[in-house]
Scaffold this motif. Structure first.
Motif, mmCIF file in Angstrom:
data_model
loop_
_atom_site.group_PDB
_atom_site.id
_atom_site.type_symbol
_atom_site.label_atom_id
_atom_site.label_comp_id
_atom_site.label_asym_id
_atom_site.label_seq_id
_atom_site.Cartn_x
_atom_site.Cartn_y
_atom_site.Cartn_z
ATOM 1 N N ASP A 93 0.812 -1.269 -0.125
ATOM 2 C CA ASP A 93 0.016 0.028 0.012
ATOM 3 C C ASP A 93 0.797 1.171 0.149
ATOM 4 O O ASP A 93 0.555 2.162 -0.535
ATOM 5 C CB ASP A 93 -0.949 0.042 1.373
ATOM 6 C CG ASP A 93 -2.013 -0.900 1.206
ATOM 7 O OD1 ASP A 93 -2.232 -1.398 -0.239
ATOM 8 O OD2 ASP A 93 -2.550 -1.201 2.233
ATOM 9 N N PHE A 94 2.024 1.182 0.620
ATOM 10 C CA PHE A 94 2.887 2.399 0.774
ATOM 11 C C PHE A 94 3.318 2.565 -0.439
ATOM 12 O O PHE A 94 3.641 3.843 -0.955
ATOM 13 C CB PHE A 94 3.975 2.232 1.950
ATOM 14 C CG PHE A 94 4.788 3.524 2.174
ATOM 15 C CD1 PHE A 94 4.145 4.714 2.236
ATOM 16 C CD2 PHE A 94 6.100 3.351 2.272
ATOM 17 C CE1 PHE A 94 4.783 6.062 2.385
ATOM 18 C CE2 PHE A 94 6.738 4.381 2.543
ATOM 19 C CZ PHE A 94 6.350 5.795 2.618
ATOM 20 N N ASP A 95 3.839 1.543 -1.095
ATOM 21 C CA ASP A 95 4.502 1.840 -2.409
ATOM 22 C C ASP A 95 3.468 2.419 -3.491
ATOM 23 O O ASP A 95 3.854 3.306 -4.206
ATOM 24 C CB ASP A 95 5.169 0.562 -2.965
ATOM 25 C CG ASP A 95 5.804 0.572 -4.276
ATOM 26 O OD1 ASP A 95 6.851 1.317 -4.409
ATOM 27 O OD2 ASP A 95 5.414 0.068 -5.283
ATOM 28 N N ALA A 96 2.293 1.734 -3.247
ATOM 29 C CA ALA A 96 1.138 2.346 -4.311
ATOM 30 C C ALA A 96 1.007 3.774 -4.132
ATOM 31 O O ALA A 96 0.680 4.436 -4.839
ATOM 32 C CB ALA A 96 0.005 1.379 -4.127
ATOM 33 N N TYR A 97 0.718 4.176 -2.773
ATOM 34 C CA TYR A 97 0.588 5.559 -2.409
ATOM 35 C C TYR A 97 1.451 6.308 -2.850
ATOM 36 O O TYR A 97 1.383 7.396 -3.332
ATOM 37 C CB TYR A 97 0.402 5.481 -0.723
ATOM 38 C CG TYR A 97 0.659 6.946 -0.131
ATOM 39 C CD1 TYR A 97 -0.675 7.554 -0.109
ATOM 40 C CD2 TYR A 97 1.734 7.525 0.180
ATOM 41 C CE1 TYR A 97 -0.773 8.716 0.686
ATOM 42 C CE2 TYR A 97 1.658 8.611 0.976
ATOM 43 C CZ TYR A 97 0.296 9.456 1.086
ATOM 44 O OH TYR A 97 0.432 10.446 1.734
ATOM 45 N N LEU A 98 2.783 6.092 -2.854
ATOM 46 C CA LEU A 98 3.932 7.128 -3.232
ATOM 47 C C LEU A 98 3.755 7.202 -4.752
ATOM 48 O O LEU A 98 3.882 8.012 -5.360
ATOM 49 C CB LEU A 98 5.188 6.522 -2.703
ATOM 50 C CG LEU A 98 5.611 6.634 -1.608
ATOM 51 C CD1 LEU A 98 6.794 5.837 -1.148
ATOM 52 C CD2 LEU A 98 5.616 8.029 -0.730
ATOM 53 N N LYS A 99 3.502 6.042 -5.543
ATOM 54 C CA LYS A 99 3.521 6.000 -6.869
ATOM 55 C C LYS A 99 2.180 6.733 -7.500
ATOM 56 O O LYS A 99 2.085 6.998 -8.690
ATOM 57 C CB LYS A 99 3.712 4.635 -7.559
ATOM 58 C CG LYS A 99 5.101 4.136 -7.210
ATOM 59 C CD LYS A 99 5.405 2.583 -7.903
ATOM 60 C CE LYS A 99 6.682 2.357 -7.501
ATOM 61 N NZ LYS A 99 6.918 0.820 -8.011
ATOM 62 N N GLY A 100 1.167 6.896 -6.600
ATOM 63 C CA GLY A 100 -0.071 7.638 -6.746
ATOM 64 C C GLY A 100 -0.077 8.861 -7.163
ATOM 65 O O GLY A 100 -0.744 9.522 -7.482
ATOM 66 N N PHE A 101 1.093 9.687 -6.598
ATOM 67 C CA PHE A 101 1.376 11.101 -6.926
ATOM 68 C C PHE A 101 1.732 11.275 -8.226
ATOM 69 O O PHE A 101 2.140 10.444 -8.958
ATOM 70 C CB PHE A 101 2.595 11.522 -6.023
ATOM 71 C CG PHE A 101 2.318 11.590 -4.644
ATOM 72 C CD1 PHE A 101 1.631 12.823 -3.985
ATOM 73 C CD2 PHE A 101 2.924 10.715 -3.484
ATOM 74 C CE1 PHE A 101 1.250 12.727 -2.612
ATOM 75 C CE2 PHE A 101 2.629 10.907 -2.288
ATOM 76 C CZ PHE A 101 1.768 12.247 -1.885
ATOM 77 N N ASP A 102 1.317 12.505 -8.662
ATOM 78 C CA ASP A 102 1.866 13.137 -9.958
ATOM 79 C C ASP A 102 3.317 13.015 -10.140
ATOM 80 O O ASP A 102 4.061 12.769 -9.105
ATOM 81 C CB ASP A 102 1.223 14.446 -10.220
ATOM 82 C CG ASP A 102 1.742 15.310 -9.092
ATOM 83 O OD1 ASP A 102 2.675 16.236 -9.473
ATOM 84 O OD2 ASP A 102 1.153 15.362 -7.968
#
Length: 228
Positions: A110-119
């Protein structure tokens, strides 16, 4: 009636932010290296708080029911038009850093996806995809080290409890300056570096700006000694 002082309130977080260094000390990270681990996470919570404030303003402007009826692509465009960045997890999944830290089993994914979810621009700022040897914010490198020392989840959870959403950009800048002074004190003790006051930075910026002619061309200025 005496009004509360927002700046005084936000400075309560200074000690909380510095307490995150206890984990760094405990896992053997040298004091001189603390800023490189603290800076990217401080930037992360600042960015998230800014996005959440902006989203609340959008809800008030359009109405919450109307906002959530908008298609994801249209919502993304509407938010990005505000020019303050985007994050898929925050706006489309209603998940914040604190929410992600509720589940230690799924945290890494989830944390990896959260970070990669930024513009893309925000990812570049944080160093989410930083290459080895890149400087300034390198959250990718910090994550790798903290994961290797088995304290990543605990460290991120500490930061997730720092709620800057109630404060405006001016208040947060005040807190940032207090924190940066202490980082600079560490650097000065270990590397002979000194803190540059804001008024000196502003003067330098004005001098540079006065030498630039108006143009539609995108201008980038590289200053290898600009620090934070």
């Amino acid at each position: 009636m005496t009004r509360s002082n927002p700046t005084a309130n936000i400075l309560q977080y200074e000690s909380t932010i510095w307490s995150t260094a206890d984990l760094l000390r405990g896992c053997g990270i040298k004091e001189s290296e603390w800023p490189s681990y603290m800076m990217p996470f401080f930037a992360l919570v600042m960015i998230e708080s800014r996005l959440l404030r902006m989203f609340d303003e959008l809800k008030a402007e359009l109405g919450e029911d109307t906002l959530f009826e908008i298609e994801p692509d249209d919502l993304s465009e509407l938010i990005q038009d505000k020019g303050q960045g985007y994050n898929v997890y925050i706006f489309e999944k209603s998940q914040t850093l604190k929410d992600i830290c509720q589940n230690d089993k799924a945290f890494d994914i989830d944390f990896d996806a959260y970070l990669k979810g930024f513009d893309g621009e925000t990812r570049d700022l944080l160093g989410v995809d930083a290459f080895e040897g890149e400087k300034y914010l390198d959250i990718k490198g910090a994550i790798a080290t903290l994961k290797g020392k088995k304290v990543l989840f605990s460290y991120v959870k500490e930061w997730s409890g720092i709620d800057l959403k109630p404060f405006n950009n001016s208040d947060i800048t005040t807190l940032e300056e207090h924190i940066k002074r202490r980082w600079a004190d560490i650097s000065a003790d270990t590397a002979g570096e000194q803190y540059t006051p804001d008024d000196v930075i502003a003067l330098i910026a004005e001098i540079i700006a006065s030498k630039i002619e108006d143009s539609d061309r995108l201008l980038k200025i590289y200053d290898c000694t600009c620090g934070g």
